[in-house]
Write a protein that holds these residues in place. Structure first.
Motif, PDB file in Angstrom:
ATOM      1  N   VAL A 214       0.836  -1.199   0.000  1.00  0.00           N
ATOM      2  CA  VAL A 214       0.000   0.000   0.000  1.00  0.00           C
ATOM      3  C   VAL A 214       0.872   1.251   0.000  1.00  0.00           C
ATOM      4  CG1 VAL A 214      -1.681   1.340   1.319  1.00  0.00           C
ATOM      5  CG2 VAL A 214      -1.951  -1.130   1.110  1.00  0.00           C
ATOM      6  N   LEU A 215       1.916   1.258   0.835  1.00  0.00           N
ATOM      7  CA  LEU A 215       2.791   2.420   0.913  1.00  0.00           C
ATOM      8  C   LEU A 215       3.510   2.673  -0.411  1.00  0.00           C
ATOM      9  CD1 LEU A 215       4.350   1.963   4.470  1.00  0.00           C
ATOM     10  CD2 LEU A 215       2.532   3.519   3.772  1.00  0.00           C
ATOM     11  N   VAL A 328      -5.135  -1.067  -8.425  1.00  0.00           N
ATOM     12  CA  VAL A 328      -4.170  -1.952  -7.797  1.00  0.00           C
ATOM     13  C   VAL A 328      -4.325  -1.979  -6.283  1.00  0.00           C
ATOM     14  CG1 VAL A 328      -1.702  -2.247  -7.319  1.00  0.00           C
ATOM     15  CG2 VAL A 328      -2.470  -1.826  -9.643  1.00  0.00           C
ATOM     16  N   VAL A 329      -4.514  -0.814  -5.674  1.00  0.00           N
ATOM     17  CA  VAL A 329      -4.460  -0.742  -4.214  1.00  0.00           C
ATOM     18  C   VAL A 329      -5.532  -1.581  -3.523  1.00  0.00           C
ATOM     19  CG1 VAL A 329      -5.898   1.340  -3.901  1.00  0.00           C
ATOM     20  CG2 VAL A 329      -4.019   0.866  -2.313  1.00  0.00           C
ATOM     21  N   PRO A 330      -6.752  -1.745  -4.071  1.00  0.00           N
ATOM     22  CA  PRO A 330      -7.705  -2.627  -3.383  1.00  0.00           C
ATOM     23  C   PRO A 330      -7.244  -4.078  -3.306  1.00  0.00           C
ATOM     24  CG  PRO A 330      -8.861  -1.191  -4.915  1.00  0.00           C
ATOM     25  CD  PRO A 330      -7.400  -1.069  -5.210  1.00  0.00           C
ATOM     26  N   ASP A 334      -7.334  -6.615   2.474  1.00  0.00           N
ATOM     27  CA  ASP A 334      -8.579  -7.368   2.586  1.00  0.00           C
ATOM     28  C   ASP A 334      -9.758  -6.502   2.149  1.00  0.00           C
ATOM     29  OD1 ASP A 334      -7.097  -9.459   3.610  1.00  0.00           O
ATOM     30  OD2 ASP A 334      -7.401  -8.836   5.701  1.00  0.00           O
ATOM     31  N   ASP A 335     -10.874  -7.146   1.833  1.00  0.00           N
ATOM     32  CA  ASP A 335     -12.060  -6.414   1.372  1.00  0.00           C
ATOM     33  C   ASP A 335     -12.548  -5.401   2.403  1.00  0.00           C
ATOM     34  OD1 ASP A 335     -11.990  -7.850  -0.956  1.00  0.00           O
ATOM     35  OD2 ASP A 335     -13.516  -9.308  -0.343  1.00  0.00           O
ATOM     36  N   ASP A 336     -12.402  -5.720   3.689  1.00  0.00           N
ATOM     37  CA  ASP A 336     -12.884  -4.818   4.732  1.00  0.00           C
ATOM     38  C   ASP A 336     -12.040  -3.552   4.846  1.00  0.00           C
ATOM     39  OD1 ASP A 336     -14.850  -6.653   5.302  1.00  0.00           O
ATOM     40  OD2 ASP A 336     -13.727  -7.601   6.947  1.00  0.00           O
ATOM     41  N   HIS A 337     -10.851  -3.547   4.245  1.00  0.00           N
ATOM     42  CA  HIS A 337      -9.945  -2.412   4.396  1.00  0.00           C
ATOM     43  C   HIS A 337      -9.754  -1.633   3.097  1.00  0.00           C
ATOM     44  CE1 HIS A 337      -8.055  -5.105   7.736  1.00  0.00           C
ATOM     45  NE2 HIS A 337      -9.108  -4.432   8.181  1.00  0.00           N
ATOM     46  N   VAL A 338     -10.566  -1.927   2.091  1.00  0.00           N
ATOM     47  CA  VAL A 338     -10.402  -1.271   0.791  1.00  0.00           C
ATOM     48  C   VAL A 338     -10.621   0.235   0.903  1.00  0.00           C
ATOM     49  CG1 VAL A 338     -11.405  -1.031  -1.507  1.00  0.00           C
ATOM     50  CG2 VAL A 338     -10.921  -3.300  -0.595  1.00  0.00           C
TER      51      VAL A 338
END
Length: 417
Positions: A214-215, A328-330, A334-338
């Motif tokens: 992510v970073l 890309v980032v999603p 996890d789905d809960d943190h998109v």
């Protein structure tokens, strides 16, 4: 069988969502295309006028995560309505004080509109992400930003000349109203409105913020968006001061950059999937390297045709990877943190400030407290010092871009994105 609807099933909703982003983008960038007129109206320097663009980006940096929380709490429709209200209030207040030549109230009202901008952006990404063909939808939505920039570049000088410089602060927020009504009117039953009220905990946010993938995507987004804003904010002044084009001519030529970028963002996902089997790194590498070459070409161009060619090349490659990052980032969380990951990417992208446009050494003056220049003075040819400054600004921008690109390519080498 996927129960999610496709883009083609709800064209009215898709067009309405895209129009909100187009109007917001035009409002954000229009001071850069009308800088001399606004400087004269507000009694401000070119640097101070550039702050009218930068302040919205600065608010977006700190406001992206709270905006994501608002979307989680109130849902898409409630968030779009709130963002539109914030935009209209900010635009009306900036128009009111700009008509009176008061610079600082205009700056603070643009800051208020900046929160409406990032709230609208995060809400739009949440909405289009629900479609079956989410990659295409995300590419189209990110492409609406440069379309808005092009709209501001082309129509801003005409509106400011035909009516008044302050009119640009009111026209574009008002365009949001029918677009928002369209979103509410066309919202279908097979799409979720959101608004569950569930917010990410501090631990969940920290886990996303420590995710190296992510970073890395956020850092790449920062560099790419820096290039994008650099050209949009600097080129109109460069063309006007060094090549002596009129505001309308420089705005129309600069509009080539975001217009081609609209096609670039929309095609970024297709290029990634079709040519590189879903691997985004080659697209990012080509985008950054070609962007540096194009900016160097802009700096060295001596004819309008050559300059337009480099702007076209840069317009495509600078923005080729911008739509890819949001796709890309999603996949890195996890789905809960998109939503949190998207908000972090928005924060990093919006933190890419446009370079300050410093004037040649002159006695300083306070905005809103000086007399307006005469019509003859406003039409005087640019000085040699201002032309030298325009060239040196581009040289510094290219140098910084080259160093940042080399560093980021080295960081990408051992990490797959």
């Amino acid at each position: 069988m996927d129960a999610k609807p496709s883009l083609g099933e709800h064209p009215g909703l898709v067009v309405s969502i895209l129009c909100t982003s187009v109007a917001a983008g035009a409002y954000e960038i229009v001071p850069s295309s009308t800088a001399p007129l606004l400087a004269d109206q507000l009694g401000a320097t070119p640097v101070q006028v550039s702050w009218l663009v930068s302040v919205m980006l600065g608010v977006a940096v700190v406001g992206s995560l709270p905006a994501g929380a608002i979307v989680d709490r109130f849902g898409v429709l409630g968030s779009v309505a709130l963002a539109t209200a914030v935009f209209v209030v900010g635009g009306a207040v900036s128009w009111y004080f700009a008509a009176r030549g008061a610079y600082w109230p205009v700056l603070w009202s643009r800051a208020v509109a900046g929160f409406g901008f990032v709230l609208l952006w995060n809400t739009g990404l949440t909405a289009v992400g629900q479609f079956r063909n989410a990659a295409t939808a995300t590419g189209l939505y990110t492409a609406s930003g440069p379309v808005g920039f092009a709209l501001g570049h082309v129509t801003g000088p005409a509106i400011a000349t035909a009516f008044a410089p302050q009119a640009v602060f009111l026209v574009y927020p008002l365009l949001l109203v029918p677009a928002t009504v369209g979103v509410a009117a066309f919202w279908p039953a097979d799409l979720e409105r959101g608004g569950s009220g569930e917010l990410p905990s501090a631990g969940e946010f920290a886990a996303v913020a420590r995710n190296r993938s992510v970073l890395l995507v956020c850092l790449l987004g920062f560099v790419s968006y820096s290039l994008y804003l650099f050209v949009n904010s600097w080129v109109p002044t460069y063309l006007n001061s060094r090549l002596t084009l009129s505001l309308a001519e420089s705005g129309a030529l600069t509009a080539l950059f975001p217009l081609l970028g609209a096609a670039s963002r929309a095609s970024g996902g297709v290029v990634t999937d079709r040519l590189f089997a879903g691997r985004a790194r080659p697209v990012v590498v080509v985008s950054l390297v070609a962007s540096g070459v194009a900016l160097t070409g802009v700096m060295l161009s001596s004819t309008y045709l050559l300059l337009a060619g480099f702007l076209l090349v840069g317009g495509y490659f600078v923005q080729l990877s911008l739509g890819v990052f949001y796709g890309v980032v999603p996949a890195t969380v996890d789905d809960d943190h998109v939503t949190t990951a998207v908000a972090l990417l928005t924060t990093s992208a919006c933190s890419a400030r446009s370079p300050r446009r410093c004037s040649p050494a002159k006695p300083s003056r306070r905005p809103g407290r000086t007399r307006r220049r005469s019509a003859t003075a406003s039409r005087s040819p640019p000085s040699a010092s201002s032309s030298r400054y325009a060239g040196s600004t581009c040289e510094r921008g290219v140098a910084v871009t080259t160093r940042a690109t080399c560093s980021l390519l080295g960081a990408c080498r051992n990490r797959r994105i």
